[in-house]
Scaffold this motif. Structure first.
Motif, PDB file in Angstrom:
ATOM      1  N   GLN A 168      63.747 -21.514 -53.350  1.00  0.00           N
ATOM      2  CA  GLN A 168      62.891 -20.666 -52.513  1.00  0.00           C
ATOM      3  C   GLN A 168      62.177 -19.602 -53.344  1.00  0.00           C
ATOM      4  OE1 GLN A 168      64.872 -18.757 -49.257  1.00  0.00           O
ATOM      5  NE2 GLN A 168      65.861 -20.641 -48.530  1.00  0.00           N
ATOM      6  N   ALA A 169      61.036 -19.176 -52.837  1.00  0.00           N
ATOM      7  CA  ALA A 169      60.410 -17.954 -53.339  1.00  0.00           C
ATOM      8  C   ALA A 169      61.134 -16.754 -52.752  1.00  0.00           C
ATOM      9  CB  ALA A 169      58.936 -17.920 -52.949  1.00  0.00           C
ATOM     10  N   ALA A 170      61.045 -15.639 -53.431  1.00  0.00           N
ATOM     11  CA  ALA A 170      61.551 -14.379 -52.883  1.00  0.00           C
ATOM     12  C   ALA A 170      60.498 -13.793 -51.941  1.00  0.00           C
ATOM     13  CB  ALA A 170      61.844 -13.411 -54.027  1.00  0.00           C
ATOM     14  N   PRO A 171      60.844 -12.813 -51.120  1.00  0.00           N
ATOM     15  CA  PRO A 171      59.810 -12.113 -50.341  1.00  0.00           C
ATOM     16  C   PRO A 171      58.750 -11.556 -51.284  1.00  0.00           C
ATOM     17  CG  PRO A 171      61.987 -11.513 -49.550  1.00  0.00           C
ATOM     18  CD  PRO A 171      62.200 -12.309 -50.801  1.00  0.00           C
TER      19      PRO A 171
ATOM     20  N   GLY B  63      72.240  -5.053 -55.861  1.00  0.00           N
ATOM     21  CA  GLY B  63      71.718  -6.338 -55.423  1.00  0.00           C
ATOM     22  C   GLY B  63      70.214  -6.461 -55.495  1.00  0.00           C
ATOM     23  N   ALA B  64      69.513  -5.401 -55.940  1.00  0.00           N
ATOM     24  CA  ALA B  64      68.054  -5.475 -56.063  1.00  0.00           C
ATOM     25  C   ALA B  64      67.691  -6.503 -57.137  1.00  0.00           C
ATOM     26  CB  ALA B  64      67.485  -4.107 -56.426  1.00  0.00           C
ATOM     27  N   PRO B  65      66.547  -7.184 -56.972  1.00  0.00           N
ATOM     28  CA  PRO B  65      66.160  -8.188 -57.960  1.00  0.00           C
ATOM     29  C   PRO B  65      65.844  -7.552 -59.311  1.00  0.00           C
ATOM     30  CG  PRO B  65      64.359  -7.764 -56.440  1.00  0.00           C
ATOM     31  CD  PRO B  65      65.554  -7.036 -55.903  1.00  0.00           C
ATOM     32  N   ALA B  66      65.945  -8.372 -60.346  1.00  0.00           N
ATOM     33  CA  ALA B  66      65.593  -7.896 -61.679  1.00  0.00           C
ATOM     34  C   ALA B  66      64.089  -7.692 -61.781  1.00  0.00           C
ATOM     35  CB  ALA B  66      66.058  -8.916 -62.728  1.00  0.00           C
TER      36      ALA B  66
ATOM     37  N   THR C 100      51.537 -23.279 -50.140  1.00  0.00           N
ATOM     38  CA  THR C 100      51.159 -23.360 -51.550  1.00  0.00           C
ATOM     39  C   THR C 100      52.103 -22.523 -52.400  1.00  0.00           C
ATOM     40  OG1 THR C 100      48.826 -23.732 -51.009  1.00  0.00           O
ATOM     41  CG2 THR C 100      49.315 -22.951 -53.219  1.00  0.00           C
ATOM     42  N   LEU C 101      52.401 -21.320 -51.960  1.00  0.00           N
ATOM     43  CA  LEU C 101      53.349 -20.472 -52.673  1.00  0.00           C
ATOM     44  C   LEU C 101      54.738 -21.108 -52.704  1.00  0.00           C
ATOM     45  CD1 LEU C 101      52.354 -16.978 -51.200  1.00  0.00           C
ATOM     46  CD2 LEU C 101      51.750 -17.900 -53.460  1.00  0.00           C
ATOM     47  N   ALA C 102      55.146 -21.712 -51.573  1.00  0.00           N
ATOM     48  CA  ALA C 102      56.483 -22.313 -51.503  1.00  0.00           C
ATOM     49  C   ALA C 102      56.612 -23.495 -52.463  1.00  0.00           C
ATOM     50  CB  ALA C 102      56.789 -22.748 -50.079  1.00  0.00           C
ATOM     51  N   VAL C 103      55.584 -24.355 -52.496  1.00  0.00           N
ATOM     52  CA  VAL C 103      55.638 -25.528 -53.369  1.00  0.00           C
ATOM     53  C   VAL C 103      55.591 -25.102 -54.836  1.00  0.00           C
ATOM     54  CG1 VAL C 103      54.385 -27.606 -54.079  1.00  0.00           C
ATOM     55  CG2 VAL C 103      54.704 -27.095 -51.645  1.00  0.00           C
ATOM     56  N   ALA C 104      54.707 -24.163 -55.169  1.00  0.00           N
ATOM     57  CA  ALA C 104      54.627 -23.682 -56.550  1.00  0.00           C
ATOM     58  C   ALA C 104      55.938 -23.017 -56.968  1.00  0.00           C
ATOM     59  CB  ALA C 104      53.459 -22.712 -56.704  1.00  0.00           C
ATOM     60  N   ALA C 105      56.528 -22.217 -56.066  1.00  0.00           N
ATOM     61  CA  ALA C 105      57.798 -21.558 -56.379  1.00  0.00           C
ATOM     62  C   ALA C 105      58.899 -22.583 -56.607  1.00  0.00           C
ATOM     63  CB  ALA C 105      58.186 -20.606 -55.256  1.00  0.00           C
TER      64      ALA C 105
ATOM     65  N   GLY D 212      63.712 -16.589 -60.708  1.00  0.00           N
ATOM     66  CA  GLY D 212      63.230 -16.098 -59.429  1.00  0.00           C
ATOM     67  C   GLY D 212      61.715 -16.149 -59.422  1.00  0.00           C
ATOM     68  N   VAL D 213      61.128 -16.268 -58.243  1.00  0.00           N
ATOM     69  CA  VAL D 213      59.668 -16.305 -58.115  1.00  0.00           C
ATOM     70  C   VAL D 213      59.272 -15.309 -57.038  1.00  0.00           C
ATOM     71  CG1 VAL D 213      57.646 -17.681 -57.547  1.00  0.00           C
ATOM     72  CG2 VAL D 213      59.524 -18.719 -58.834  1.00  0.00           C
TER      73      VAL D 213
END
Length: 721
Positions: free
Chosen positions: A541-544, A601-604, A696-701, A711-712
């Motif tokens: 998955q992509a991140a928010p 827990g925040a993303p890098a 498009t974002l989901a497939v690329a991620a 992570g994306v």
């Protein structure tokens, strides 16, 4: 009962309805003529009268008189929940027991059905969508048609596809009209029907072989209490600042209409920040919140509701003091209907239009939802004909290139035409022959364009504005009103307070919209050869993400639309846009859950930038990626490209399943890019220009995650919609 006694009984019901205790309440001549036609002559009647004339009084008085004669309950087809709630309250005042069946009270349906069967209900209000619910249509509707004492079609212009607010579900009324026993009266009412729509509705009322033409009672559409005006202001910030500075000057409480949901929420938030008591009201507002907002407006506990057309037909607040439009509706007939909410029970109400540069782009978007081309309709019919079971909307989407809302609208029209039928589990083909009326659909499209031109002419006219609107509705008695800004002079200037203007610019210029990632694959993908179903694996998955703004916003939307809507010239990202994107990134980093927030827990922090290839705006996206990489001091790792045999220009702006089908195999991650993201050792920013469905974002991620990205995080200029 003699005519004299019947008239006295009718006026007594009217007195209860209006709360008159003086004994002077009397039906108007045309009101009595309509009641007489329904109760005595058992005719079908169409009443086209201005808002506030008292159309509901006709059907509630007729209901009371028919029930006294032992007739069955009245069935009212009513299009909006707000209207239903008003009608139930009015019925109670008249001593009429009313119940509703709609999407907001499903838990009460069985009880309501039982009360109707026991004769305990005088009026049953149903939404037009209920008429084609399989259970309701097959089990409840035949009994209602056999026992009803009066059928009322409220807001009857919705029947006609010539009208400004055509609703396919209303066409189901043809079936009910045809199945009514002889002698059951029918009343259709509307305030917004021109001559063509009036003729169309009257013709449809004749369904059922009654042998009698429908009685048409059409009156003048003058609204003596309304003072119309138009204010042309330079931009959205000036319009917001004007509203902030002048809202308190407008009489009583009222409605501020916007063209989109995002604009309503944006305007309401700004006005609340500036100390005004307002609430937003849109199609996204939860039902309980809608009811609370309506109650607050009715009780004058808010100065205004900032609303879309979700608050429209039939909302009844007699002392509503003003209606302001931030943006022009696409039809002067729709505009007349909306401003008709004001001034029904007061001597003076203000009506102001503040047109905006985004209006025509929004009109074009809604025009794109019109009836589909024949090829797409035939494809849908073929799919249903070859299916061995009913197909739901999610099951149909992978097989036809139509968005769900447009697909559903088309199926409802085909249902009315007899080509398909809605059953439990979805839709089936009837096998009946069907012809595509291209000439009619083209005429309707041209009519919409004519209405849009007329709306621009309304804003620009130097003549009487009320006369202009009445002529659009074919009112033969239209004449100068003497009250509008062109007849009597402007009542409001275009001045704005500098502090309010600065605050408005700050609000509209504040960048940043969250972009939710796709977490579930669409239903039915295996049927088109894609082995994808259920939840997108968390590791793919992509991140928010974030966007600079929405294209429907009146703030950044107005800035981004010329840059991103076709036809536009490709080129480097403008400096102001790049600077705003950097601001979005900074807010994202420091905000709740951001990588610089210090929260557990925040993303890098992103360690690189990846762009998505484009055949239409490659310079724009590439330069945006370069600017972000330079400011963040992180590398531009590369681009997710379209395969040589694929073209992003061929990816349909359609439903989710069709978009995924087109994207599958079209996007590629080169070996160098895969090595770069894997070696980067952290999440990457995925940069694109516009997202609409998010696929498009989901497939690329997914491709980048599979290539080793930790992570994306999507970052786009705009969300379409």
């Amino acid at each position: 009962m003699s005519e004299e006694n019947l008239r006295a009984a009718a006026d007594a019901v009217l007195a209860r309805l209006t709360g008159d205790t003086t004994g002077t309440a009397r039906l108007r001549t045309d009101q009595w003529r309509a009641v007489e036609a329904l109760v005595v002559e058992r005719r079908r009647a169409l009443v086209v009268q201005r808002t506030g004339w008292g159309k509901s009084a006709v059907y509630f008085v007729a209901t009371a008189l028919l029930r006294e004669r032992g007739e069955g309950p009245t069935v009212i087809v009513s299009p909006l929940l707000a209207l239903m709630r008003n009608q139930v309250e009015a019925a109670e005042r008249a001593g009429v027991r009313a119940r509703t069946i709609n999407s907001a009270n499903t838990e009460e349906w069985d009880t309501v059905h039982a009360e109707v069967a026991a004769g305990e209900v005088d009026v049953l209000l149903v939404s037009p969508e209920r008429l084609n619910n399989p259970d309701f249509r097959d089990q409840v509707l035949p009994k209602l048609a056999a026992t009803t004492g009066l059928l009322v079609v409220d807001e009857a212009h919705c029947i006609s596809d010539w009208g400004h607010d055509f609703r396919p579900d209303y066409r189901r009324l043809r079936t009910m009209l045809a199945e009514l026993p002889p002698g059951v009266p029918v009343l259709a009412t509307t305030a917004t029907a021109n001559a063509r729509v009036t003729a169309d509705v009257a013709e449809q009322l004749g369904t059922g072989g009654t042998g009698t033409d429908a009685l048409v009672l059409r009156g003048p559409l003058e609204r003596e209490s309304l003072s119309l005006g138009v204010l042309r202001l330079p931009d959205a910030a000036h319009r917001l600042a004007w509203l902030d500075g002048h809202l308190h000057e407008l009489p009583g409480s009222g409605i501020v209409y916007t063209l989109t949901v995002s604009a309503a929420e944006e305007v309401a938030a700004f006005l609340r920040q500036r100390g005004h008591t307002v609430a937003s009201y849109t199609g996204r507002t939860e039902n309980a919140d809608r009811e609370a907002a309506e109650a607050d407006l009715l009780g004058n506990r808010v100065k205004a509701l900032v609303a879309t057309s979700a608050l429209g037909m039939g909302f009844d607040k007699p002392d509503l003091g003003f209606v302001v439009h931030l943006g022009s509706p696409s039809s002067p007939i729709a505009y007349y209907q909306q401003v008709g909410r004001a001034g029904r029970g007061v001597e003076h109400a203000e009506v102001l239009l503040l047109p905006g540069p985004e209006d025509e782009a929004i009109w074009r978007y809604f025009s794109s939802l019109a009836f589909p081309p024949e090829e797409q309709v035939r494809r849908t019919l073929d799919v249903l004909a070859s299916a061995d079971r009913p197909l739901s909307l999610p099951a149909l989407e992978p097989l036809v290139e139509l968005r769900r809302s447009r697909l559903e609208m088309m199926l409802k029209v085909l249902d009315v035409d007899g080509a398909v039928r809605r059953v439990r589990g979805g839709w089936v083909s009837t096998g009946e022959p069907w012809s595509y009326d291209a000439e009619r659909y083209a005429w309707v499209a041209r009519q919409r364009e004519t209405e849009q031109r007329a709306m621009k002419e309304y804003a620009a006219t130097s003549g009487c504005r009320m006369e202009f609107l009445r002529r659009q509705l074919d009112d033969t008695e239209a004449a100068p009103c003497g009250r509008c800004d062109n007849c009597a002079g402007p009542r409001f200037g275009t001045d704005v307070d500098p502090a309010a203007l600065e605050a408005a610019r700050g609000e509209l210029g504040r960048p940043g919209v969250e972009v939710e990632p796709r977490r579930m694959w669409p239903t039915g993908l295996p049927a088109i050869g894609l082995d994808l179903k259920g939840r997108v694996p968390p590791g793919e998955q992509a991140a928010p993400g974030r966007a600079l703004g929405r294209l429907s916003d009146i703030g950044w939307g107005n800035r981004l639309r010329p840059l991103l809507e076709q036809p536009s010239q490709d080129g480097p990202v403008p400096d102001d846009v790049a600077a705003a994107v950097v601001s979005v990134l900074a807010d994202w980093a420091r905000g709740p859950g951001g990588w610089a927030s210090g929260e557990e827990g925040a993303p890098a922090r992103p360690v690189g930038v990846v762009t998505i290839g484009s055949r239409t705006r490659p310079q724009l996206i590439r330069s945006l990626g370069e600017r972000i990489a330079a400011v963040g001091r992180i590398p531009l790792l590369g681009t997710v490209e379209y395969a040589d045999e694929a073209s992003d220009t061929r990816v349909p702006r359609s439903n989710s399943a069709q978009r995924l089908r087109a994207l599958h195999g079209a996007l590629t991650v080169s070996e160098p890019l895969a090595e770069a993201v894997a070696a980067a050792g952290g999440p990457v920013l995925l940069v694109d220009d516009v997202t609409e469905t998010g696929w498009t974002l989901a497939v690329a991620a997914r491709l980048l995650r599979r290539a080793g990205a930790q992570g994306v995080m999507p970052l786009v200029l705009a969300v379409r919609g």
